[in-house]
Scaffold this active site. Structure first.
Site, short mmCIF file in Angstrom:
data_model
loop_
_atom_site.label_atom_id
_atom_site.label_comp_id
_atom_site.label_asym_id
_atom_site.label_seq_id
_atom_site.Cartn_x
_atom_site.Cartn_y
_atom_site.Cartn_z
CE LYS A 134 11.89 -19.03 -1.12
NZ LYS A 134 12.16 -18.48 -1.96
CG HIS A 172 5.57 -2.77 -1.43
ND1 HIS A 172 5.12 -1.49 -1.68
CD2 HIS A 172 4.68 -3.55 -0.46
CE1 HIS A 172 4.17 -1.29 -1.15
NE2 HIS A 172 3.35 -2.20 -0.15
#
Length: 129
Positions: free
Chosen positions: A61, A110
Site C-alpha cells: 500500500k 498485536h
C-alpha cells in the site's frame, strides 16, 4: 521526505489455518521468515505470521503497487536481536527501493487475535533529486 504510508490488519486465527499449508508458506514467507516462524509455537507463531503478512500488505500500500507489485517473498520481515522488526528486501522490491533511495520503517502490534502493521517509506535523498 515521506514517500508513502501503508497500514494493514490481519487476524491471527486466519493465519493458523494458512500456516498448515506449505504451499501458502512458500508463496508468502521467505525462507528466513519460515525459519523465524518455525522457532515459535501456538498463538505466538500465529500472531507473528499475521503481523508479517499485515506488514507485507502495508508495504504494498505504501509503495502504491497493490498485491501484484512484488513477490511477497521479496518482502521478508525479520527481527533484530532486540526484537525490532525490519524488512530484508530482495529481488524486484530491493531494486525498486534502492532506485528510489528509500528507507523502510515498520511498526507492528498485536492484541486479542489481531495483528496490525504500519509501513513508512522515507526518501534518503534531498528533495528534488
Amino acid at each position: 521526505m515521506i514517500q508513502g504510508v501503508g497500514i494493514d490488519l490481519c487476524e491471527a486465527q486466519r493465519m493458523e489455518k494458512c500456516l498448515q499449508r506449505q504451499a501458502f508458506c512458500d508463496h508468502v514467507f521467505a525462507p528466513a521468515e519460515q525459519e523465524l516462524l518455525g522457532g515459535l509455537s501456538g498463538s505466538r507463531r500465529c500472531e507473528t505470521a499475521a503481523a508479517n503478512f499485515a506488514a507485507k500488505e502495508a508495504f504494498l500500500k505504501a509503495a502504491g503497487t497493490g498485491l501484484g507489485g512484488f513477490a511477497l517473498t521479496d518482502l521478508a520481515l525479520l527481527r533484530a536481536p532486540n526484537g525490532a522488526p525490519y524488512f530484508a528486501l530482495g529481488g524486484r522490491a530491493a531494486a525498486w527501493a534502492e532506485q528510489r533511495g528509500l528507507t523502510v520503517h515498520v511498526s507492528l502490534t498485536h492484541e486479542k487475535g489481531l495483528a496490525e502493521a504500519i509501513v513508512l517509506l522515507e526518501s534518503r535523498r534531498p528533495k528534488g533529486e
